[in-house]
Write an enzyme that holds these catalytic residues in place. Structure first.
Site, mmCIF file in Angstrom:
data_model
loop_
_atom_site.group_PDB
_atom_site.id
_atom_site.type_symbol
_atom_site.label_atom_id
_atom_site.label_comp_id
_atom_site.label_asym_id
_atom_site.label_seq_id
_atom_site.Cartn_x
_atom_site.Cartn_y
_atom_site.Cartn_z
ATOM 1 C CB ALA A 170 -16.735 -21.225 -8.500
ATOM 2 N N GLY A 171 -13.826 -21.310 -7.170
ATOM 3 C CA GLY A 171 -12.496 -21.908 -7.165
ATOM 4 C C GLY A 171 -12.147 -22.516 -5.829
ATOM 5 C CD GLU B 64 -4.850 2.344 -2.121
ATOM 6 O OE1 GLU B 64 -5.527 2.209 -3.155
ATOM 7 O OE2 GLU B 64 -4.317 3.420 -1.792
ATOM 8 C CG PHE B 65 -10.990 0.856 -2.261
ATOM 9 C CD1 PHE B 65 -11.657 0.125 -1.284
ATOM 10 C CD2 PHE B 65 -11.103 2.234 -2.245
ATOM 11 C CE1 PHE B 65 -12.429 0.760 -0.314
ATOM 12 C CE2 PHE B 65 -11.876 2.884 -1.294
ATOM 13 C CZ PHE B 65 -12.550 2.151 -0.319
ATOM 14 C CB CYS C 203 -6.847 -7.940 1.795
ATOM 15 S SG CYS C 203 -5.316 -7.116 1.350
ATOM 16 C CD GLU D 13 -0.792 -8.433 -2.049
ATOM 17 O OE1 GLU D 13 -0.231 -9.468 -2.436
ATOM 18 O OE2 GLU D 13 -1.026 -8.185 -0.863
ATOM 19 C CG ASP E 27 10.037 0.448 5.633
ATOM 20 O OD1 ASP E 27 8.989 0.103 5.055
ATOM 21 O OD2 ASP E 27 10.586 -0.242 6.526
ATOM 22 C CB VAL F 272 -0.964 -0.017 1.216
ATOM 23 C CG1 VAL F 272 -1.685 1.308 1.355
ATOM 24 C CG2 VAL F 272 -1.965 -1.152 1.066
HETATM 25 C C1 UGA Z 1 -8.358 -7.242 -2.124
HETATM 26 C C2 UGA Z 1 -9.431 -6.315 -2.742
HETATM 27 O O1 UGA Z 1 -9.855 -6.837 -4.005
HETATM 28 C C3 UGA Z 1 -8.888 -4.891 -2.934
HETATM 29 O O2 UGA Z 1 -9.927 -4.040 -3.405
HETATM 30 C C4 UGA Z 1 -8.373 -4.383 -1.576
HETATM 31 O O3 UGA Z 1 -7.827 -3.074 -1.687
HETATM 32 C C5 UGA Z 1 -7.291 -5.331 -1.069
HETATM 33 O O4 UGA Z 1 -7.879 -6.646 -0.915
HETATM 34 C C6 UGA Z 1 -6.794 -4.807 0.253
HETATM 35 O O5 UGA Z 1 -7.567 -4.774 1.211
HETATM 36 O O6 UGA Z 1 -5.653 -4.319 0.328
HETATM 37 P P1 UGA Z 1 -6.254 -8.592 -3.056
HETATM 38 O O7 UGA Z 1 -6.313 -9.309 -1.762
HETATM 39 O O8 UGA Z 1 -4.959 -8.034 -3.511
HETATM 40 O O9 UGA Z 1 -7.291 -7.355 -3.068
HETATM 41 O O10 UGA Z 1 -6.712 -9.585 -4.211
HETATM 42 P P2 UGA Z 1 -8.090 -9.973 -4.941
HETATM 43 O O11 UGA Z 1 -7.890 -9.831 -6.382
HETATM 44 O O12 UGA Z 1 -9.238 -9.294 -4.356
HETATM 45 O O13 UGA Z 1 -8.179 -11.531 -4.611
HETATM 46 C C7 UGA Z 1 -8.307 -12.049 -3.288
HETATM 47 C C8 UGA Z 1 -8.510 -13.538 -3.309
HETATM 48 O O14 UGA Z 1 -9.799 -13.855 -3.810
HETATM 49 C C9 UGA Z 1 -7.510 -14.298 -4.195
HETATM 50 O O15 UGA Z 1 -7.090 -15.460 -3.522
HETATM 51 C C10 UGA Z 1 -8.323 -14.637 -5.420
HETATM 52 O O16 UGA Z 1 -7.863 -15.790 -6.072
HETATM 53 C C11 UGA Z 1 -9.702 -14.854 -4.825
HETATM 54 N N1 UGA Z 1 -10.809 -14.658 -5.781
HETATM 55 C C12 UGA Z 1 -11.040 -13.441 -6.333
HETATM 56 C C13 UGA Z 1 -11.642 -15.724 -6.078
HETATM 57 O O17 UGA Z 1 -11.457 -16.859 -5.562
HETATM 58 N N2 UGA Z 1 -12.676 -15.523 -6.944
HETATM 59 C C14 UGA Z 1 -12.928 -14.326 -7.516
HETATM 60 O O18 UGA Z 1 -13.904 -14.211 -8.285
HETATM 61 C C15 UGA Z 1 -12.075 -13.257 -7.207
#
Ligand code: UGA
Length: 433
Positions: free
Chosen positions: A250-251, A149-150, A258, A153, A27, A8
């Site tokens: 799904a997975g 932050e949204f 996060c 990664e 840091d 972040v």
């Molecule tokens: C998540 C949020 O998407 C961000 O908006 C937020 O800012 C961030 O957390 C945070 O709080 O810092 P992130 O954890 O980097 O982001 O990754 P995502 O892309 O959201 O994926 C999270 C997990 O969900 C992964 O393991 C991914 O494989 C899984 N996922 C995601 C699924 O299993 N199915 C989906 O349809 C989408």
């Protein structure tokens, strides 16, 4: 000034520099700061190195270990240090508290102090109190704010420049105005709200997304039972704008630093305010069990796993990152060895192998290519949908395997054009092939 050069802090700091602001990233990790000055990134994040190197060269972005020096010229301070989970699931605020103490001790003129770390509702008040307690000159004033932050990664840089909204939590319009100016070149809709609502928005957003994933994983398990196809179901429900088509893949379940932490964090926030969140407790429970569906599918192909060689493709919690925090691969490997300690497990990940070695325990063979990992294997389990893993020509390499079995934990392989002909193929919520 941005304190903390994790995902972040570093992405936000370098992006602010890219927008034309002068940014100092602070840091306590001297090695990290020295490396950043030389353009070496502490983690893998597409596109980040480019903007860091460019802005350092153009002298808008600076790195230091000295908060007391950096603070002198800063008008806005972002706190972006880690907020990991404690063993009991609550949020560890000790890094935030340490930074607040340092800010307090070094505060000599007015600043706006912004929480960017994901912190429980009420943390701005806590930081304010700590700063006041540690200020030497009690007449100096400052304002707190919250700008959650949204970013995701793996697409953090892209997300910062193409976000859906910026949420600014501030308790007066002057502060909100300055923070709006800081972000205005991004040209992204800005919501101004109070600090506590901003803090809650962050948790509610992540919890909602996690809930969508657990929901579609439950539907996938039903689809398995009734012979439907979860991809069709997700398409059918996702095209309703009220539902939306994202985060319905799904997975094997969600991981990362996060979602698991923030859903548990929100449950804890509810408990502290005398309430419960059974809906979100169930989201976590479903997710904690989801990897078992992959093991069950493996067992449906091989009721006896004695001496089998299993290949896991993808270890990071998602593609385009080397982050192994709460990665599903960790529980999967542990559980596979519990099912049968005689298994031989080969693993491969394009980027996260080194990080994985620190957290995946047991008799695991770390391989340097997909070909090496699948050689003499009895089954491939796909855990992370890296492009390289999705696009690999499994059919051409079928003879490397001992037995042609693929369990696709991300429903990510293209099944058209006979690409998996010859394989026993299982996925999540879709008919067996
Ligand atoms: C998540 C949020 O998407 C961000 O908006 C937020 O800012 C961030 O957390 C945070 O709080 O810092 P992130 O954890 O980097 O982001 O990754 P995502 O892309 O959201 O994926 C999270 C997990 O969900 C992964 O393991 C991914 O494989 C899984 N996922 C995601 C699924 O299993 N199915 C989906 O349809 C989408």
């Amino acid at each position: 000034m941005v304190v903390g050069t994790g995902y972040v802090g570093l992405t936000s700091g370098s992006s602010f520099a890219e927008l034309g602001h002068n940014v100092v990233c602070v840091d306590i990790d001297e090695r990290k700061i020295n490396q950043l000055r030389q353009g070496i990134m502490p983690f893998y994040e597409p596109g980040l190195q480019d903007i860091v190197v460019r802005n350092v060269k153009e002298r808008r972005l600076f790195f230091t270990t000295s908060l007391s020096e950096a603070i002198k010229s800063a008008s806005v301070i972002f706190i972006a240090v880690g907020t990991p989970s404690l063993p009991n699931g609550s949020v560890d605020l000790s890094y935030v508290e340490q930074v607040a103490i340092q800010i307090g001790k070094n505060l000599i003129d007015y600043k706006i102090i912004v929480n960017k770390s994901t912190v429980p509702v009420g943390t701005a008040d806590l930081v304010e109190r700590i700063i006041k307690e540690n200020m030497t000159d009690k007449k100096v004033s400052f304002d707190m704010a919250s700008v959650p932050e949204f970013l995701r990664e793996g697409s953090a840089v892209k997300d910062i420049f193409n976000g859906d909204r910026i949420v600014i939590g501030a308790n007066n319009l002057e502060v909100a105005d300055i923070l709006m100016k800081l972000h205005e070149k991004l040209n992204i809709p800005i919501q101004i709200t109070d600090i506590r609502s901003a803090e809650l928005i962050k948790y509610a957003a992540n919890s909602f997304l996690a809930m969508k994933i657990s929901f579609i994983n439950e539907i996938a398990n039903i689809a398995d039972g009734v012979g439907a196809d979860v991809i069709e179901v997700a398409k059918g429900i996702g095209s309703d704008k009220r539902i939306g088509n994202q985060f319905l893949n799904a997975g094997i379940g969600f991981g990362g630093a996060c979602f698991p932490k923030d859903v548990k964090g929100l449950i804890e926030i509810a408990q502290k305010s005398g309430r419960t969140l059974p809906l979100l407790e169930e989201v976590i429970r479903i997710n904690d069990n989801q990897y078992r569906s992959v093991i069950n599918k493996l067992l449906s192909v091989y009721p006896d796993l004695t001496g089998k060689v299993i290949t896991i493709l993808g270890l990071a919690f998602k593609p385009n990152t080397d982050d192994m925090r709460d990665a599903v691969s960790i529980s999967l490997v542990r559980s596979l060895f519990e099912v049968d300690p005689s298994l031989k497990i080969n693993v491969y990940d394009p980027i996260a192998l080194e990080a994985a070695k620190q957290v995946i325990k047991g008799n695991v063979e770390y391989c340097n290519s997909i070909e090496e990992a699948i050689s003499n294997s009895d089954a491939i389990l796909i855990v992370t949908e890296w492009d390289e893993i999705v696009e690999f020509d499994y059919k051409k390499n079928i003879n490397l395997l001992n037995n042609p079995v693929i369990i696709d934990g991300r429903n990510c392989l293209d099944l058209s054009g006979g690409r998996i002909d010859g394989f026993i193929y299982r996925s999540i919520g879709r008919k067996p092939i």
